[in-house]
Design a protein around this motif. Sequence first.
Motif, PDB file in Angstrom:
ATOM      1  N   ALA A  26       0.836  -1.206   0.000  1.00  0.00           N
ATOM      2  CA  ALA A  26       0.000   0.000   0.000  1.00  0.00           C
ATOM      3  C   ALA A  26       0.869   1.255   0.000  1.00  0.00           C
ATOM      4  O   ALA A  26       0.557   2.244  -0.685  1.00  0.00           O
ATOM      5  N   LEU A  27       1.982   1.233   0.742  1.00  0.00           N
ATOM      6  CA  LEU A  27       2.899   2.362   0.749  1.00  0.00           C
ATOM      7  C   LEU A  27       3.526   2.569  -0.624  1.00  0.00           C
ATOM      8  O   LEU A  27       3.638   3.695  -1.120  1.00  0.00           O
ATOM      9  N   PHE A  28       3.959   1.467  -1.256  1.00  0.00           N
ATOM     10  CA  PHE A  28       4.536   1.577  -2.596  1.00  0.00           C
ATOM     11  C   PHE A  28       3.524   2.196  -3.561  1.00  0.00           C
ATOM     12  O   PHE A  28       3.866   3.095  -4.341  1.00  0.00           O
ATOM     13  N   ALA A  29       2.290   1.703  -3.513  1.00  0.00           N
ATOM     14  CA  ALA A  29       1.256   2.221  -4.413  1.00  0.00           C
ATOM     15  C   ALA A  29       1.000   3.701  -4.147  1.00  0.00           C
ATOM     16  O   ALA A  29       0.866   4.499  -5.084  1.00  0.00           O
ATOM     17  N   ALA A  30       0.953   4.085  -2.865  1.00  0.00           N
ATOM     18  CA  ALA A  30       0.690   5.482  -2.516  1.00  0.00           C
ATOM     19  C   ALA A  30       1.828   6.392  -2.966  1.00  0.00           C
ATOM     20  O   ALA A  30       1.598   7.468  -3.528  1.00  0.00           O
ATOM     21  N   ILE A  31       3.066   5.962  -2.742  1.00  0.00           N
ATOM     22  CA  ILE A  31       4.222   6.782  -3.136  1.00  0.00           C
ATOM     23  C   ILE A  31       4.263   6.969  -4.649  1.00  0.00           C
ATOM     24  O   ILE A  31       4.465   8.081  -5.147  1.00  0.00           O
ATOM     25  N   LEU A  32       4.045   5.879  -5.379  1.00  0.00           N
ATOM     26  CA  LEU A  32       4.039   5.991  -6.840  1.00  0.00           C
ATOM     27  C   LEU A  32       2.874   6.859  -7.315  1.00  0.00           C
ATOM     28  O   LEU A  32       3.016   7.637  -8.256  1.00  0.00           O
ATOM     29  N   GLY A  33       1.713   6.709  -6.656  1.00  0.00           N
ATOM     30  CA  GLY A  33       0.551   7.507  -7.030  1.00  0.00           C
ATOM     31  C   GLY A  33       0.773   8.990  -6.798  1.00  0.00           C
ATOM     32  O   GLY A  33       0.374   9.826  -7.627  1.00  0.00           O
ATOM     33  N   ILE A  34       1.414   9.340  -5.685  1.00  0.00           N
ATOM     34  CA  ILE A  34       1.717  10.746  -5.405  1.00  0.00           C
ATOM     35  C   ILE A  34       2.644  11.306  -6.486  1.00  0.00           C
ATOM     36  O   ILE A  34       2.461  12.430  -6.978  1.00  0.00           O
ATOM     37  N   GLY A  35       3.631  10.513  -6.874  1.00  0.00           N
ATOM     38  CA  GLY A  35       4.528  10.947  -7.939  1.00  0.00           C
ATOM     39  C   GLY A  35       3.794  11.184  -9.243  1.00  0.00           C
ATOM     40  O   GLY A  35       4.044  12.176  -9.935  1.00  0.00           O
ATOM     41  N   LEU A  36       2.869  10.304  -9.571  1.00  0.00           N
ATOM     42  CA  LEU A  36       2.092  10.453 -10.805  1.00  0.00           C
ATOM     43  C   LEU A  36       1.263  11.733 -10.776  1.00  0.00           C
ATOM     44  O   LEU A  36       1.156  12.441 -11.784  1.00  0.00           O
ATOM     45  N   LEU A  37       0.654  12.023  -9.628  1.00  0.00           N
ATOM     46  CA  LEU A  37      -0.141  13.247  -9.505  1.00  0.00           C
ATOM     47  C   LEU A  37       0.712  14.499  -9.701  1.00  0.00           C
ATOM     48  O   LEU A  37       0.218  15.535 -10.159  1.00  0.00           O
ATOM     49  N   ARG A  96       2.317   3.931 -13.570  1.00  0.00           N
ATOM     50  CA  ARG A  96       0.878   3.805 -13.326  1.00  0.00           C
ATOM     51  C   ARG A  96       0.498   2.334 -13.158  1.00  0.00           C
ATOM     52  O   ARG A  96      -0.269   1.974 -12.247  1.00  0.00           O
ATOM     53  N   ARG A  97       1.035   1.480 -14.010  1.00  0.00           N
ATOM     54  CA  ARG A  97       0.745   0.046 -13.903  1.00  0.00           C
ATOM     55  C   ARG A  97       1.255  -0.515 -12.581  1.00  0.00           C
ATOM     56  O   ARG A  97       0.576  -1.317 -11.926  1.00  0.00           O
ATOM     57  N   MET A  98       2.466  -0.086 -12.186  1.00  0.00           N
ATOM     58  CA  MET A  98       3.030  -0.581 -10.933  1.00  0.00           C
ATOM     59  C   MET A  98       2.218  -0.129  -9.735  1.00  0.00           C
ATOM     60  O   MET A  98       2.024  -0.881  -8.772  1.00  0.00           O
ATOM     61  N   ALA A  99       1.736   1.102  -9.764  1.00  0.00           N
ATOM     62  CA  ALA A  99       0.919   1.600  -8.655  1.00  0.00           C
ATOM     63  C   ALA A  99      -0.343   0.758  -8.484  1.00  0.00           C
ATOM     64  O   ALA A  99      -0.688   0.355  -7.365  1.00  0.00           O
ATOM     65  N   TRP A 100      -1.028   0.481  -9.595  1.00  0.00           N
ATOM     66  CA  TRP A 100      -2.227  -0.357  -9.525  1.00  0.00           C
ATOM     67  C   TRP A 100      -1.891  -1.784  -9.113  1.00  0.00           C
ATOM     68  O   TRP A 100      -2.637  -2.427  -8.363  1.00  0.00           O
ATOM     69  N   PHE A 101      -0.759  -2.277  -9.616  1.00  0.00           N
ATOM     70  CA  PHE A 101      -0.339  -3.648  -9.282  1.00  0.00           C
ATOM     71  C   PHE A 101      -0.066  -3.782  -7.787  1.00  0.00           C
ATOM     72  O   PHE A 101      -0.547  -4.724  -7.134  1.00  0.00           O
ATOM     73  N   PHE A 102       0.685  -2.843  -7.215  1.00  0.00           N
ATOM     74  CA  PHE A 102       0.973  -2.905  -5.785  1.00  0.00           C
ATOM     75  C   PHE A 102      -0.295  -2.726  -4.955  1.00  0.00           C
ATOM     76  O   PHE A 102      -0.465  -3.364  -3.918  1.00  0.00           O
ATOM     77  N   ALA A 103      -1.194  -1.866  -5.415  1.00  0.00           N
ATOM     78  CA  ALA A 103      -2.473  -1.714  -4.718  1.00  0.00           C
ATOM     79  C   ALA A 103      -3.245  -3.031  -4.736  1.00  0.00           C
ATOM     80  O   ALA A 103      -3.858  -3.424  -3.731  1.00  0.00           O
ATOM     81  N   GLY A 104      -3.207  -3.717  -5.870  1.00  0.00           N
ATOM     82  CA  GLY A 104      -3.876  -5.011  -5.973  1.00  0.00           C
ATOM     83  C   GLY A 104      -3.273  -6.048  -5.048  1.00  0.00           C
ATOM     84  O   GLY A 104      -3.995  -6.843  -4.419  1.00  0.00           O
ATOM     85  N   LEU A 105      -1.930  -6.048  -4.930  1.00  0.00           N
ATOM     86  CA  LEU A 105      -1.277  -6.978  -4.020  1.00  0.00           C
ATOM     87  C   LEU A 105      -1.666  -6.692  -2.570  1.00  0.00           C
ATOM     88  O   LEU A 105      -1.864  -7.622  -1.780  1.00  0.00           O
ATOM     89  N   ALA A 106      -1.767  -5.413  -2.230  1.00  0.00           N
ATOM     90  CA  ALA A 106      -2.175  -5.054  -0.864  1.00  0.00           C
ATOM     91  C   ALA A 106      -3.575  -5.579  -0.566  1.00  0.00           C
ATOM     92  O   ALA A 106      -3.821  -6.153   0.504  1.00  0.00           O
ATOM     93  N   VAL A 107      -4.495  -5.392  -1.498  1.00  0.00           N
ATOM     94  CA  VAL A 107      -5.871  -5.873  -1.317  1.00  0.00           C
ATOM     95  C   VAL A 107      -5.894  -7.396  -1.231  1.00  0.00           C
ATOM     96  O   VAL A 107      -6.586  -7.977  -0.384  1.00  0.00           O
ATOM     97  N   ALA A 108      -5.115  -8.057  -2.111  1.00  0.00           N
ATOM     98  CA  ALA A 108      -5.088  -9.523  -2.121  1.00  0.00           C
ATOM     99  C   ALA A 108      -4.555 -10.068  -0.801  1.00  0.00           C
ATOM    100  O   ALA A 108      -5.123 -11.012  -0.233  1.00  0.00           O
ATOM    101  N   ASN A 109      -3.471  -9.483  -0.294  1.00  0.00           N
ATOM    102  CA  ASN A 109      -2.913  -9.955   0.974  1.00  0.00           C
ATOM    103  C   ASN A 109      -3.914  -9.778   2.107  1.00  0.00           C
ATOM    104  O   ASN A 109      -4.103 -10.670   2.940  1.00  0.00           O
ATOM    105  N   GLU A 110      -4.562  -8.616   2.126  1.00  0.00           N
ATOM    106  CA  GLU A 110      -5.530  -8.337   3.193  1.00  0.00           C
ATOM    107  C   GLU A 110      -6.694  -9.328   3.135  1.00  0.00           C
ATOM    108  O   GLU A 110      -7.146  -9.828   4.175  1.00  0.00           O
ATOM    109  N   ALA A 111      -7.172  -9.618   1.928  1.00  0.00           N
ATOM    110  CA  ALA A 111      -8.290 -10.544   1.778  1.00  0.00           C
ATOM    111  C   ALA A 111      -7.900 -11.964   2.187  1.00  0.00           C
ATOM    112  O   ALA A 111      -8.667 -12.666   2.865  1.00  0.00           O
ATOM    113  N   ILE A 112      -6.695 -12.385   1.799  1.00  0.00           N
ATOM    114  CA  ILE A 112      -6.282 -13.764   2.065  1.00  0.00           C
ATOM    115  C   ILE A 112      -6.073 -14.012   3.555  1.00  0.00           C
ATOM    116  O   ILE A 112      -6.547 -15.013   4.094  1.00  0.00           O
TER     117      ILE A 112
END
Length: 201
Positions: A106-117, A143-159
């Motif tokens: 989630a941190l990786f996704a957020a950091i990359l997302g802030i950079g994109l903005l 952008r792809r990496m940000a979404w990918f890391f966000a997806g991994l965060a969601v997947a880990n939390e769900a599992i």
Amino acid sequence: MATERNVSPWVKMALELGPVIAFFIGYSRWKDDIFTIWGTDYSGFVVVTAAFIPLMVVCSLILWGLTGKLSRMQGLTLVLVVVFGGLTVWLNDETFFKMKPTIIYALFAAILGIGLLRGHSYVALLMGDIMPMEHTGWMVLTRRMAWFFAGLAVANEAIWRLMSTDAWVNFKTFGLPVALFAFFMLQGRLVSRHAIGDKAE
């Protein structure tokens, strides 16, 4: 400023993945056992986590000594392992260690997302020297990496919340590395299309 020294890829891989594999082997061996230490009962998961923390620290220090540096990702991972692994052992609660990958990604996704903005690619800052690519390509990859890391965060939390500890350990040990490898392999066409300079091939 310290310069990075070359080290065998196999040695580097062993130091990075060794603790994770050791955690998997230890958990598989002692997952059903209860250890009584100073009058308190600890599950095999908590005991293996307690062993994983110093092993991770030692391997990171060896890697640092061999290469002369640790990446920000490796440093952040090490800090979170010590903090959340320590909380797991101290409070005798598996939850904290299982949450660690969620927080990292989630941190990786957020950091990359802030950079994109801000119109920047932080991935380019880290990898631009070894993989020259057009700005447009870096933005797409980031952008792809940000979404990918966000997806991994969601997947880990769900599992870890919805499935068994066995399923989470298998996901962390095998699922995450395979997902990361597959993701970066699939970016080959993007890199090739936007590559510049003599390294385009």
